[in-house]
Design an enzyme around this catalytic site. Structure first.
Site, PDB file in Angstrom:
ATOM      1  N   GLU A 231       0.893  -1.172   0.000  1.00 38.46           N
ATOM      2  CA  GLU A 231       0.000   0.000   0.000  1.00 38.46           C
ATOM      3  C   GLU A 231       0.922   1.210   0.000  1.00 38.46           C
ATOM      4  O   GLU A 231       1.449   1.588   1.041  1.00 38.46           O
ATOM      5  CB  GLU A 231      -0.903  -0.011   1.247  1.00 38.46           C
ATOM      6  CG  GLU A 231      -1.858  -1.197   1.323  1.00 38.46           C
ATOM      7  CD  GLU A 231      -2.992  -1.114   0.307  1.00 38.46           C
ATOM      8  OE1 GLU A 231      -3.215  -0.028  -0.266  1.00 38.46           O
ATOM      9  OE2 GLU A 231      -3.644  -2.143   0.076  1.00 38.46           O
ATOM     10  N   CYS A 265      -2.004   9.450   2.703  1.00 39.94           N
ATOM     11  CA  CYS A 265      -1.602   8.840   1.426  1.00 39.94           C
ATOM     12  C   CYS A 265      -2.551   9.208   0.292  1.00 39.94           C
ATOM     13  O   CYS A 265      -2.123   9.322  -0.849  1.00 39.94           O
ATOM     14  CB  CYS A 265      -1.525   7.329   1.572  1.00 39.94           C
ATOM     15  SG  CYS A 265      -3.046   6.616   2.202  1.00 39.94           S
TER      16      CYS A 265
HETATM   17  P1  NAD Z   1       8.217   4.789   5.226  1.00 35.46           P
HETATM   18  O1  NAD Z   1       8.290   4.040   3.958  1.00 35.46           O
HETATM   19  O2  NAD Z   1       9.336   5.695   5.589  1.00 35.46           O
HETATM   20  O3  NAD Z   1       8.066   3.790   6.484  1.00 35.46           O
HETATM   21  C1  NAD Z   1       7.118   2.775   6.532  1.00 35.46           C
HETATM   22  C2  NAD Z   1       7.637   1.637   7.374  1.00 35.46           C
HETATM   23  O4  NAD Z   1       8.828   1.114   6.791  1.00 35.46           O
HETATM   24  C3  NAD Z   1       7.981   2.014   8.800  1.00 35.46           C
HETATM   25  O5  NAD Z   1       7.471   1.030   9.680  1.00 35.46           O
HETATM   26  C4  NAD Z   1       9.498   2.038   8.818  1.00 35.46           C
HETATM   27  O6  NAD Z   1      10.042   1.646  10.062  1.00 35.46           O
HETATM   28  C5  NAD Z   1       9.862   1.024   7.771  1.00 35.46           C
HETATM   29  N1  NAD Z   1      11.148   1.343   7.134  1.00 35.46           N
HETATM   30  C6  NAD Z   1      11.671   2.571   6.907  1.00 35.46           C
HETATM   31  N2  NAD Z   1      12.865   2.466   6.272  1.00 35.46           N
HETATM   32  C7  NAD Z   1      13.090   1.143   6.097  1.00 35.46           C
HETATM   33  C8  NAD Z   1      14.152   0.398   5.505  1.00 35.46           C
HETATM   34  N3  NAD Z   1      15.205   0.987   4.959  1.00 35.46           N
HETATM   35  N4  NAD Z   1      14.051  -0.953   5.494  1.00 35.46           N
HETATM   36  C9  NAD Z   1      12.968  -1.560   6.022  1.00 35.46           C
HETATM   37  N5  NAD Z   1      11.942  -0.895   6.600  1.00 35.46           N
HETATM   38  C10 NAD Z   1      12.008   0.432   6.648  1.00 35.46           C
HETATM   39  O7  NAD Z   1       6.839   5.544   5.158  1.00 35.46           O
HETATM   40  P2  NAD Z   1       6.314   6.698   6.063  1.00 35.46           P
HETATM   41  O8  NAD Z   1       7.155   7.918   5.826  1.00 35.46           O
HETATM   42  O9  NAD Z   1       6.123   6.220   7.447  1.00 35.46           O
HETATM   43  O10 NAD Z   1       4.868   6.918   5.416  1.00 35.46           O
HETATM   44  C11 NAD Z   1       4.629   7.787   4.367  1.00 35.46           C
HETATM   45  C12 NAD Z   1       4.415   7.070   3.064  1.00 35.46           C
HETATM   46  O11 NAD Z   1       3.474   6.035   3.219  1.00 35.46           O
HETATM   47  C13 NAD Z   1       3.826   8.001   2.009  1.00 35.46           C
HETATM   48  O12 NAD Z   1       4.437   7.752   0.782  1.00 35.46           O
HETATM   49  C14 NAD Z   1       2.368   7.602   1.966  1.00 35.46           C
HETATM   50  O13 NAD Z   1       1.728   7.875   0.747  1.00 35.46           O
HETATM   51  C15 NAD Z   1       2.467   6.132   2.226  1.00 35.46           C
HETATM   52  N6  NAD Z   1       1.205   5.622   2.752  1.00 35.46           N
HETATM   53  C16 NAD Z   1       0.455   4.801   1.975  1.00 35.46           C
HETATM   54  C17 NAD Z   1      -0.775   4.355   2.441  1.00 35.46           C
HETATM   55  C18 NAD Z   1      -1.661   3.453   1.621  1.00 35.46           C
HETATM   56  O14 NAD Z   1      -2.589   2.899   2.180  1.00 35.46           O
HETATM   57  N7  NAD Z   1      -1.429   3.285   0.348  1.00 35.46           N
HETATM   58  C19 NAD Z   1      -1.204   4.744   3.699  1.00 35.46           C
HETATM   59  C20 NAD Z   1      -0.406   5.570   4.463  1.00 35.46           C
HETATM   60  C21 NAD Z   1       0.812   6.003   3.977  1.00 35.46           C
END
Ligand code: NAD
Length: 526
Positions: A231, A265
């Site tokens: 997602e 998002c």
């Molecule tokens: P992110 O990708 O930075 O983090 C998400 C998760 O990934 C966290 O739990 C984090 O600990 C983990 N993570 C971060 N870096 C990592 C790595 N190098 N290796 C493994 N895991 C890692 O996302 P965010 O900044 O928390 O959220 C924002 C993004 O999420 C935006 O792009 C938004 O559009 C998207 N989002 C999508 C939805 C959806 O339903 N499609 C919903 C909410 C947010």
């Protein structure tokens, strides 16, 4: 002697955030596997108990959750209730009411050849699943899917975001008090912990977050052959019809933009506005923002803050570099991570605000001649997670929907589709794959296990499948199972070359035979 500070609130508190020790992560997963193997999640009654406990986990601790969400995101209680708390409880309650129905085995459609074998789909848990969630809706995107995982009968590891330390610490503390701690557990941490988690095999991974980390998750999962639902995010456009009610459009659009300070998002990312109404649209936006925050957003209790200094700096840089004109808003405060709701006009396709998902309270306005230009603009970019159309005209709405692709297409509102029961939530292509919420979460975590039971008497029909093969067996098999094709014209339209020759011959033969018969009958008449 009571040595607590006089200002300290009595009662439960949010514990400090602690990361799960990396070397414990494989042990946790083995524990989940062993607990799953006991088979206790197979009972629908057990799942219902857990689902109800999940709903009460949120309800009983509302004050603590509000405190955590305010501490992490500067969010008001009302906004938290509207945008995630109600939705999370609803997910658990809906699964509670429906799990018996959802998990019932399904008979395959009746067929003459196979009905005796009772072909059936068993709805079975996938096993031990993993949910990785982002910071922006920390509760809804963690505990909402957990309801689906529990309903489907899985054991589950939850990896919340380290960017929301108060929420993540609170949920780690509460989960074992409400749910079976051997089956459902929180793994807290940042990149090192998540990297370790992703080295392990999972029976399904739901990853919600940005596309950069999405690629990391998919790459890691490919190594362990763990199935993944992603997602992700993206730039969700808004298309505006010059005939729409501009004030109402501005109100609904900007609500989607300012909720959670734009860190949603499916927030409208940019607006494609017809040139001839651009000035009126901007004016309507200014009036709406004044209505939302009469004293200004910075002093309003109804407005959230940006999650972290680095996210603040990223969004501010996008704004500083824009070649567009700030029509309203634009002020920022790095101390408090405040960014004012901002409208930027005259934005061009190559602008800094158009390169990546903004994920903040800035709305670039791009002027277009008409809806054809808007459609072309959208189709030149990645498929968005959501596409919004504001129009009173069905033909306008249908034209935009028919000629574009996106995770969802929503007319005359923003964000709401994510909480409507019965609608799947998910992206397409670069905005994600797979669906969740409600029954779709249950389906995501469910294995459809095909089963049949062939009674011995069918040997009388199936004898021809065994070697050695001969002509008699071939004919028997053809008559028994060769699929019947619809006629070439059954789908309508032109279905290949028409064979007029045989029809003509058949027509001539039938007509001449009839003529011959009639002639003979007349000759033989007395
Ligand atoms: P992110 O990708 O930075 O983090 C998400 C998760 O990934 C966290 O739990 C984090 O600990 C983990 N993570 C971060 N870096 C990592 C790595 N190098 N290796 C493994 N895991 C890692 O996302 P965010 O900044 O928390 O959220 C924002 C993004 O999420 C935006 O792009 C938004 O559009 C998207 N989002 C999508 C939805 C959806 O339903 N499609 C919903 C909410 C947010």
């Amino acid at each position: 002697m009571d040595d607590s500070h006089p200002d300290e609130q009595p009662g439960p508190k949010i514990p400090p955030f602690t990361s799960t020790p990396v070397d414990q992560i494989p042990v946790i997963r083995t524990g989940l596997k062993n607990a799953f193997r006991t088979g206790r999640t197979k009972s629908v009654q057990f799942r219902k108990q857990q689902l109800l406990s999940l709903a009460y986990l949120v309800k009983d601790n509302l004050a603590l959750f509000h405190q955590a969400l305010a501490s992490d995101l500067g969010r008001s209680e009302t906004e938290s209730i509207v945008i995630e708390i109600n939705g999370t409880i609803s997910e658990a309650v809906s699964a509670f009411h429906n799990v018996a129905k959802w998990s019932k085995p399904e008979r395959a459609p009746w067929s003459f050849n196979f009905f005796a074998m009772k072909p059936t789909i068993r709805k079975e848990p996938k096993g031990v699943v993993l949910i990785i969630s982002p910071f922006n809706y920390p509760m809804w995107l963690l505990l909402g899917p957990l309801a689906g995982a529990i309903a489907a009968g899985n054991a589950c590891a939850l990896k919340p975001s380290e960017m929301t330390p108060a929420f993540s610490a609170l949920v780690a503390d509460l989960l074992p008090k409400y749910l079976d701690p051997e089956l459902y557990t929180v793994i807290n941490g940042a990149i090192p912990e998540t990297t370790k988690v992703l080295e392990l095999q999972w029976d399904h991974i739901l990853y919600t977050g940005g596309s950069r980390v999405g690629s990391i998750v998919l790459t890691a999962a490919a190594k362990t052959l763990s199935p993944v639902t992603t997602e992700l995010g993206g730039k969700s456009p808004v298309v505006i019809d010059p005939d729409c009610d501009l004030k109402l459009t501005a109100r609904r659009l900007l609500w989607g933009k300012v909720a959670n300070a734009g860190q949603t998002c499916v927030a409208p990312d940019y607006a494609l506005v017809p040139k001839k109404i651009a000035d009126q649209f901007i004016q309507a936006c200014k009036e709406v923002l004044k209505d939302f925050y009469p004293e200004g957003a910075e002093s309003s209790d109804s407005y959230s803050r940006i999650i972290s200094p680095s996210h603040f700096a990223r969004i501010k840089t996008l704004l500083d570099r824009t070649e567009g004109k700030i029509a309203c808003g634009g002020s920022t405060n790095s101390e408090t991570k405040f960014i004012e709701p901002t409208i930027v006009t005259g934005v061009k396709a190559h602008d800094s605000l158009m390169g990546e998902e903004i994920f903040g309270p800035i709305l670039p306005v791009i002027e277009v001649e008409n809806e054809d230009e808007a459609i072309e603009f959208i189709n030149a970019r990645d498929y968005p997670l959501a596409l919004y159309v504001f129009s009173p005209n069905s033909s306008f709405k249908e034209k935009v929907a028919e000629n574009t692709q996106s995770g969802a297409v929503v007319m005359n509102d923003t964000l709401l589709h994510s909480v409507v029961e019965g609608l799947p939530f998910g992206g397409i292509g670069p905005s994600g794959s797979g669906y969740h919420t409600g029954k779709f979460s249950f389906d995501m975590f469910t294995h459809l296990r095909s089963t049949l039971d062939n009674p011995s008497f069918t040997e009388r029909l199936l004898w021809s499948r065994y070697p050695p093969y001969d002509e008699k067996k071939r004919k028997s098999f053809v008559s028994l199972s060769f699929p019947t094709l619809p006629s070439r014209t059954a789908a309508g339209g032109h279905a290949g070359p028409k064979r007029w020759g045989p029809l003509l011959v058949a027509g001539v033969v039938v007509t001449s035979s009839l003529a011959l018969l009639i002639g003979r009958w007349r000759l033989n008449r007395p």
